[in-house]
Design an enzyme around this catalytic site. Sequence first.
Site, mmCIF file in Angstrom:
data_model
loop_
_atom_site.group_PDB
_atom_site.id
_atom_site.type_symbol
_atom_site.label_atom_id
_atom_site.label_comp_id
_atom_site.label_asym_id
_atom_site.label_seq_id
_atom_site.Cartn_x
_atom_site.Cartn_y
_atom_site.Cartn_z
ATOM 1 C CE LYS A 199 -3.917 -2.279 2.119
ATOM 2 N NZ LYS A 199 -4.544 -2.751 3.358
ATOM 3 C CD GLN A 209 -3.559 -4.397 6.577
ATOM 4 O OE1 GLN A 209 -3.400 -3.465 5.795
ATOM 5 N NE2 GLN A 209 -4.281 -5.464 6.268
ATOM 6 C CG ASP A 230 -9.888 0.117 4.847
ATOM 7 O OD1 ASP A 230 -9.696 -0.193 3.660
ATOM 8 O OD2 ASP A 230 -9.196 -0.305 5.799
#
Length: 296
Positions: free
Chosen positions: A54, A98, A121
């Site tokens: 990422k 994460q 997200d």
Amino acid sequence: MIAAIIDGKAFAGALRERIGAAVPAFVASTGRKPGLAVVLVGEDPASQVYVRSKGKSTVEAGMASIEHRLDDSASQAELLALVDQLNRDPGVDGILVQLPLPKHIDEASVIAAIDPDKDVDGFHVVNAGRLAVGAEGFVPCTPLGCLMLLKDRLGDLAGLDAVVIGRSNIVGKPMAQLLIQQSCTVTVAHSRTKNLPDVVRRADIVVAAVGRPEMIRGDWIKPGAVVIDVGINRVPGAEPGKTRLVGDVAYAEAAEVAGAITPVPGGVGPMTIAVLLRNTLVAAHRREGLADPVGL
Ligand code: NDP
């Protein structure tokens, strides 16, 4: 019929190019780069790979990548303090924590602490609610990527029968919401669904997000249907000690019946990071009061 292969890798590459091409105009009008903060707690090897990739993709797109690594033993209070700091940092447009988090940390509390307007997200309940009522917000990256592939393939989805197999908050439910917004007739199947093969046989669009290797068989697929396989399952490979990745759909069988299908790997997988970059760029524009970048 031999299905067309939906090349998610190529589509994601083109999307990333469009994102990279839109960044300089943002920098020119604001004097700063869009910023994505990624928080990793602990040493989970798969999470480390995701976070690294990422960060690399963010920098390649011309955006700022801010990485925070906390020790496995970090407390929930420490993590919440970091999220609070990132919420208040004007150079941070997107915050991604994460998952999975270590067992002693409550994931829901951490996600709830993220500013919904930086929640790239799309996991915050506010964004889930916005999606449900059709308001502007952030949509989880994997289902939004699936929708982009479907629209690229089929154009207008209105009136099509769609079956989503899986009802997780990350994939199945937001996927179903997106397909309802596109005026599909949507069925959401899960582990308690009766006669799953018959349910799947009705579908013009099949999205499989189950996490069971090759569960969906070729003779469940309506001829000509478009099949999107979200599953990523590691199974023993041909050689001893080696593994390979397979989806939730029995690819070889389904490809003989479907109109189009995503392969695993190289289908949905590459879309997730590309959409994360897209959401970050969109978040940056909204935070600066700019119109959303076009064509993303
Ligand atoms: P979850 O485990 O959270 O959800 C799986 C869903 O599948 C559940 O709703 C479950 O039903 C349903 N299910 C399980 N067994 C069956 C069955 N026998 N028949 C019908 N439905 C069943 O998984 P995720 O949604 O997080 O992920 C799904 C897959 O997608 C995984 O392989 C994951 O690795 C992959 N994935 C890929 C991503 C990417 O490409 N970047 C991103 C995210 C996920 P119930 O609710 O009843 O338990």
